[in-house]
Design a protein around this motif. Structure first.
Motif, PDB file in Angstrom:
ATOM      1  N   SER B  19      17.474  -7.866  -2.115  1.00  0.00           N
ATOM      2  CA  SER B  19      18.255  -6.835  -0.701  1.00  0.00           C
ATOM      3  C   SER B  19      19.408  -6.819  -1.254  1.00  0.00           C
ATOM      4  O   SER B  19      19.873  -5.326  -0.838  1.00  0.00           O
ATOM      5  CB  SER B  19      17.975  -7.980   0.617  1.00  0.00           C
ATOM      6  N   ALA B  20      20.634  -7.697  -1.387  1.00  0.00           N
ATOM      7  CA  ALA B  20      21.769  -7.045  -1.725  1.00  0.00           C
ATOM      8  C   ALA B  20      21.912  -5.702  -3.392  1.00  0.00           C
ATOM      9  O   ALA B  20      23.027  -4.984  -2.728  1.00  0.00           O
ATOM     10  CB  ALA B  20      22.456  -8.020  -2.120  1.00  0.00           C
ATOM     11  N   GLU B  37       7.657  -0.341  -0.593  1.00  0.00           N
ATOM     12  CA  GLU B  37       8.521  -1.397  -1.236  1.00  0.00           C
ATOM     13  C   GLU B  37       9.963  -1.952  -0.201  1.00  0.00           C
ATOM     14  O   GLU B  37       9.686  -1.261   0.935  1.00  0.00           O
ATOM     15  CB  GLU B  37       9.918  -0.256  -2.403  1.00  0.00           C
ATOM     16  N   PRO B  38      10.139  -3.212  -1.192  1.00  0.00           N
ATOM     17  CA  PRO B  38       9.427  -3.907  -1.994  1.00  0.00           C
ATOM     18  C   PRO B  38       8.051  -4.471  -2.255  1.00  0.00           C
ATOM     19  O   PRO B  38       7.650  -4.697  -1.270  1.00  0.00           O
ATOM     20  CB  PRO B  38      10.352  -5.108  -2.211  1.00  0.00           C
ATOM     21  N   ASP B  39       7.531  -4.799  -3.445  1.00  0.00           N
ATOM     22  CA  ASP B  39       6.508  -5.091  -3.135  1.00  0.00           C
ATOM     23  C   ASP B  39       5.721  -6.692  -2.563  1.00  0.00           C
ATOM     24  O   ASP B  39       7.237  -7.300  -2.866  1.00  0.00           O
ATOM     25  CB  ASP B  39       5.568  -5.234  -4.525  1.00  0.00           C
ATOM     26  N   TYR B  44      10.081  -7.242  -7.382  1.00  0.00           N
ATOM     27  CA  TYR B  44      10.157  -5.222  -7.523  1.00  0.00           C
ATOM     28  C   TYR B  44      10.859  -4.292  -6.789  1.00  0.00           C
ATOM     29  O   TYR B  44      10.129  -4.792  -5.342  1.00  0.00           O
ATOM     30  CB  TYR B  44       9.128  -4.818  -8.006  1.00  0.00           C
ATOM     31  N   VAL B  45      11.448  -3.498  -6.641  1.00  0.00           N
ATOM     32  CA  VAL B  45      11.586  -2.392  -5.871  1.00  0.00           C
ATOM     33  C   VAL B  45      12.916  -1.122  -6.909  1.00  0.00           C
ATOM     34  O   VAL B  45      12.445  -1.237  -7.636  1.00  0.00           O
ATOM     35  CB  VAL B  45      13.195  -3.259  -5.060  1.00  0.00           C
ATOM     36  N   ILE B  46      11.432  -0.434  -6.062  1.00  0.00           N
ATOM     37  CA  ILE B  46      11.745   0.900  -6.384  1.00  0.00           C
ATOM     38  C   ILE B  46      11.740   1.733  -6.067  1.00  0.00           C
ATOM     39  O   ILE B  46      12.226   1.812  -4.797  1.00  0.00           O
ATOM     40  CB  ILE B  46      10.087   1.078  -6.942  1.00  0.00           C
ATOM     41  N   ILE B  56      14.058   4.487 -10.987  1.00  0.00           N
ATOM     42  CA  ILE B  56      14.996   3.757 -11.328  1.00  0.00           C
ATOM     43  C   ILE B  56      14.192   2.094 -11.075  1.00  0.00           C
ATOM     44  O   ILE B  56      13.629   2.551  -9.436  1.00  0.00           O
ATOM     45  CB  ILE B  56      16.108   3.358 -10.666  1.00  0.00           C
ATOM     46  N   ILE B  57      14.073   1.019 -11.258  1.00  0.00           N
ATOM     47  CA  ILE B  57      13.151  -0.180 -10.499  1.00  0.00           C
ATOM     48  C   ILE B  57      13.884  -1.403 -10.945  1.00  0.00           C
ATOM     49  O   ILE B  57      15.293  -1.946 -11.571  1.00  0.00           O
ATOM     50  CB  ILE B  57      12.295  -0.470 -12.107  1.00  0.00           C
TER      51      ILE B  57
END
Lengths: 126, 126
Positions: B19-20, B37-39, B44-46, B56-57
């Motif tokens: 998260s940060a 997102e996130p999954d 991962y966060v897309i 960007i991932i």
């Protein structure tokens, strides 16, 4: 008001000679070596992609090979202040650009505009 | 014939919680968190940029934080063979993608198409 955006991807290569890295990355990504490259001292090779693809810079370094991001801006001091406000720390000031470290531990640079459509498409900041 | 291209930039973050990193990089680059997102497991966060900007991932990792490139392709085996021919070595095969190392020492992945304009704009290989 100033603007900023992801400006370039820098592939830092720990090598004495960028020619092998240039051959590999141009072939792998379908990029071309920009006209006039490499620079006279061979420290950088600028690659350009098709269409509006992100600029990629190969850089000769003495630290381990890695990849870092360049954020392009029309006001380096204002952008550095904005990024510090988001949690980045200043690592060093080089003539013409500033090295910062993100809270996630990644080093990146704040640089002058790199891409031709900067004025039209970069993100405005009040 | 298959096609390939720079598909995404992956910001590997050595952290228990993205998260940060998500807050910093979306603010720094002017990117948004993609819908959904996130999954579910938070690995991962897309992030998606304005216009046709590079995907960007953010990825949670246990090794040191770094940045790596994903090359997108419609034929993973053919693309891996092409890149090995250019000098890359295979590091590992994960389900759905392959990790390689460039002659310049950078690890990168060969993955399925990531960007919506892949078919129209990726580079063809005979």
């Amino acid at each position: 008001m100033h603007k900023s955006r992801l400006g370039a991807l820098v592939i830092d290569c720990r090598t004495e000679d960028l020619s092998a890295a240039t051959a590999f990355w141009t072939g792998a990504l379908g990029y071309d070596v920009a006209p006039g490259e490499p620079d006279p001292d061979g420290r950088y090779v600028i690659l350009t992609g098709p269409g509006g693809e992100l600029k990629i810079i190969l850089q000769k370094v003495e630290h381990d090979s890695r990849v870092h991001l360049d954020i392009e801006t029309d006001d380096i001091e204002a952008e550095v202040e904005r990024l510090v406000g988001l949690g980045a720390t200043i690592v060093s000031r080089i003539k013409g650009w500033v090295v910062l470290e993100a809270p996630s531990g990644h080093r990146f640079c704040v640089v002058r505009p790199q891409r031709p459509d900067f004025a039209a498409n970069a993100n405005p900041h009040a």
